[in-house]
Design an enzyme around this catalytic site. Structure first.
Site, PDB file in Angstrom:
ATOM      1  N   TYR A 142       0.825  -1.215   0.000  1.00 12.28           N
ATOM      2  CA  TYR A 142       0.000   0.000   0.000  1.00 12.28           C
ATOM      3  C   TYR A 142       0.857   1.262   0.000  1.00 12.28           C
ATOM      4  O   TYR A 142       0.434   2.295  -0.500  1.00 12.28           O
ATOM      5  CB  TYR A 142      -0.910   0.047   1.240  1.00 12.28           C
ATOM      6  CG  TYR A 142      -2.220  -0.681   1.109  1.00 12.28           C
ATOM      7  CD1 TYR A 142      -2.252  -2.056   0.889  1.00 12.28           C
ATOM      8  CD2 TYR A 142      -3.424  -0.001   1.221  1.00 12.28           C
ATOM      9  CE1 TYR A 142      -3.456  -2.729   0.783  1.00 12.28           C
ATOM     10  CE2 TYR A 142      -4.640  -0.664   1.121  1.00 12.28           C
ATOM     11  CZ  TYR A 142      -4.642  -2.029   0.904  1.00 12.28           C
ATOM     12  OH  TYR A 142      -5.839  -2.683   0.798  1.00 12.28           O
ATOM     13  N   LYS A 191       3.017 -15.557   2.961  1.00 12.45           N
ATOM     14  CA  LYS A 191       3.256 -16.296   1.715  1.00 12.45           C
ATOM     15  C   LYS A 191       4.769 -16.554   1.648  1.00 12.45           C
ATOM     16  O   LYS A 191       5.459 -16.136   0.710  1.00 12.45           O
ATOM     17  CB  LYS A 191       2.743 -15.465   0.523  1.00 12.45           C
ATOM     18  CG  LYS A 191       2.745 -16.181  -0.800  1.00 12.45           C
ATOM     19  CD  LYS A 191       1.671 -17.264  -0.938  1.00 12.45           C
ATOM     20  CE  LYS A 191       1.833 -18.025  -2.235  1.00 12.45           C
ATOM     21  NZ  LYS A 191       0.942 -19.207  -2.323  1.00 12.45           N
ATOM     22  N   ASP A 223      -3.020 -18.519   0.973  1.00 12.74           N
ATOM     23  CA  ASP A 223      -4.012 -19.212   0.130  1.00 12.74           C
ATOM     24  C   ASP A 223      -4.746 -20.276   0.944  1.00 12.74           C
ATOM     25  O   ASP A 223      -5.965 -20.415   0.880  1.00 12.74           O
ATOM     26  CB  ASP A 223      -3.354 -19.801  -1.142  1.00 12.74           C
ATOM     27  CG  ASP A 223      -2.053 -20.542  -0.880  1.00 12.74           C
ATOM     28  OD1 ASP A 223      -1.551 -20.492   0.258  1.00 12.74           O
ATOM     29  OD2 ASP A 223      -1.536 -21.180  -1.820  1.00 12.74           O
ATOM     30  N   ASP A 247      -6.448  -6.999   4.222  1.00 18.46           N
ATOM     31  CA  ASP A 247      -7.570  -6.339   3.541  1.00 18.46           C
ATOM     32  C   ASP A 247      -8.488  -7.396   2.940  1.00 18.46           C
ATOM     33  O   ASP A 247      -9.706  -7.375   3.129  1.00 18.46           O
ATOM     34  CB  ASP A 247      -7.021  -5.412   2.442  1.00 18.46           C
ATOM     35  CG  ASP A 247      -8.134  -4.713   1.677  1.00 18.46           C
ATOM     36  OD1 ASP A 247      -9.073  -4.226   2.330  1.00 18.46           O
ATOM     37  OD2 ASP A 247      -8.064  -4.672   0.441  1.00 18.46           O
ATOM     38  N   ASP A 251     -12.397  -8.980   4.540  1.00 16.07           N
ATOM     39  CA  ASP A 251     -13.667  -8.964   3.803  1.00 16.07           C
ATOM     40  C   ASP A 251     -14.246 -10.371   3.717  1.00 16.07           C
ATOM     41  O   ASP A 251     -15.446 -10.585   3.901  1.00 16.07           O
ATOM     42  CB  ASP A 251     -13.479  -8.423   2.372  1.00 16.07           C
ATOM     43  CG  ASP A 251     -13.753  -6.929   2.281  1.00 16.07           C
ATOM     44  OD1 ASP A 251     -13.403  -6.204   3.234  1.00 16.07           O
ATOM     45  OD2 ASP A 251     -14.324  -6.489   1.259  1.00 16.07           O
TER      46      ASP A 251
HETATM   47  C1  IPM Z   1     -10.439  -1.062   3.902  1.00 16.54           C
HETATM   48  C2  IPM Z   1     -10.629  -0.476   2.530  1.00 16.54           C
HETATM   49  C3  IPM Z   1      -9.419   0.369   2.183  1.00 16.54           C
HETATM   50  C4  IPM Z   1      -8.199  -0.519   2.186  1.00 16.54           C
HETATM   51  C5  IPM Z   1      -9.547   1.124   0.872  1.00 16.54           C
HETATM   52  C6  IPM Z   1     -10.795   1.992   0.818  1.00 16.54           C
HETATM   53  C7  IPM Z   1      -8.325   1.942   0.559  1.00 16.54           C
HETATM   54  O1  IPM Z   1     -10.847  -1.474   1.602  1.00 16.54           O
HETATM   55  O2  IPM Z   1     -10.345  -0.288   4.880  1.00 16.54           O
HETATM   56  O3  IPM Z   1     -10.385  -2.279   4.027  1.00 16.54           O
HETATM   57  O4  IPM Z   1      -7.905  -1.188   1.189  1.00 16.54           O
HETATM   58  O5  IPM Z   1      -7.513  -0.564   3.202  1.00 16.54           O
HETATM   59 MN    MN Z   2     -10.932  -3.495   2.443  1.00 18.20          MN
END
Ligand code: IPM
Ligand code: MN
Length: 356
Positions: A142, A191, A223, A247, A251
């Site tokens: 990032y 990884k 993975d 990240d 999710d």
């Molecule tokens: C999160 C979001 C952010 C990230 C984006 C919006 C830059 O997806 O907070 O998880 O990737 O960190």
């Molecule tokens: Mn995210």
């Protein structure tokens, strides 16, 4: 206690959900005799529209001077074609970096009232899901050097993923300490079969593990971790990983609960200054309709009380109130179930307030 909170409502549903969290904080202030002072700062698309930048220098200063920061969400299709340096997300990354928020805690918990919302089979989640993802937030790909250049008449893009020992060590410590407070079980996701950064990550984690002999530590390749989260999520307790893996996995993990709208997060520094936000996005398709689920933001406010202000009873009070509201069958649209009572964003906030 008196605390200064900088509020970054952001775009889309951000302002609506943040309003509800503030209602809840105000109720806590009255009940426990605290004073919360709010300073509103534009962030993301709304700031681009007003000032031509996703956050102003003045706004950034107000974040740094606060006792903590509450964020809604940023971004939306309107700003998707903005150049890379003024995209809404850029402001979020800048706040993380400038405030030194290197540790992102993403608790992933299946509310028992919502277990039928999980897409996983009852047999897989029968022990409940209660994970803590500890994501490194200010390093890795990032923030590494980025480049787009032309080589032999062809565009070539590069993103570098750097990690230094001290960055790995400090996030590792947060993870081991978190494991000590929970079930003393930590899996480090990397990884290491491919990446040099992961080999350094693993070596550093192993050294830390010697300091925490009570913690049952394991390494897992990313993975495989992605697969195991679906196959057998209850094997995990605390997971620690680098920025981008975190990240993606957070999710994935949030969906195990069937309701990304419920999930809070805390981004912590080495001081008590932190930033708190729901893990979901700005949901532009339902913005302004008063139907978004405010619980992720309300639970983020609870994390703020717990981690930045050391107000444990107050944080428990909010979490219990959310549970009571769910017990009584109140739901926003995203978590609506048969036999439940559908509520709007603001009604949900009022119901939580009334349980405190
Ligand atoms: C999160 C979001 C952010 C990230 C984006 C919006 C830059 O997806 O907070 O998880 O990737 O960190
Ligand atoms: Mn995210």
């Amino acid at each position: 206690m008196k605390k200064k909170i900088t509020v970054l409502s952001g775009d889309g549903i951000g302002p609506e959900i943040v309003n509800e969290a503030i209602k809840v904080l105000n109720r806590i202030a009255v009940k426990y005799g605290h004073e919360f002072e709010y300073t509103y700062v534009d962030i993301g698309g709304c700031s681009i529209d007003k000032y031509g930048a996703p956050i102003t220098e003045e706004g950034m200063k107000k974040c740094k001077e606060a006792d903590s920061v509450l964020l809604g969400a940023v971004g939306g299709p309107k700003w998707d074609s903005c150049p890379a340096n003024i995209r809404p997300e850029k402001a979020l990354l800048a706040v993380r970096k400038e405030l030194g928020l290197f540790a992102n805690l993403r608790p992933t918990k299946l509310f028992s009232q919502l277990s039928s919302a999980s897409p996983l089979k009852e047999s897989v989640i029968s022990n409940g899901i209660d994970l803590m993802i500890v994501r490194e937030l200010t390093g890795g790909v990032y923030f590494g050097k980025k480049e787009l250049k032309e080589v032999n008449g062809e565009e070539v893009a590069t993103d570098i993923m750097p990690y230094s020992v001290h960055e790995i060590e400090r996030i590792g410590r947060v993870a081991f300490e978190s494991a000590m407070k929970r079930n003393k079980k930590l899996a480090s996701v990397d990884k290491a079969n491919v990446l040099e950064t992961s080999r350094l990550w693993r070596k550093t984690m192993h050294r830390l593990a010697e300091e925490y002999p009570q913690v049952q530590y394991s390494d897992i390749l990313v993975d495989n971790a992605a697969m195991q989260l679906i196959k057998n999520p209850t094997q995990f307790d605390v997971l620690v990983t680098e920025n981008m893996f975190g990240d993606i996995l957070s999710d994935e993990a949030s969906m195990l609960t069937g309701s990304i709208g419920m999930m809070p997060s805390a981004s912590l520094s080495d001081t008590t200054l932190g930033m708190y936000e729901p893990i979901h996005g700005s949901a532009p398709d339902i913005a302004g309709m008063n139907i978004a689920n405010p619980i992720g933001t309300v639970m983020s406010a609870a994390m703020m009380l717990r981690y930045s202000f050391d107000m444990k009873d107050e944080a428990d009070d909010i979490e219990n109130a959310v549970n009571k509201v769910l017990d009584k069958g109140y739901r926003t649209g995203d978590i609506m179930q048969e036999g439940c009572i559908k509520k709007s964003t603001s009604e949900m906030g009022d119901l939580i307030v009334s349980e405190i």
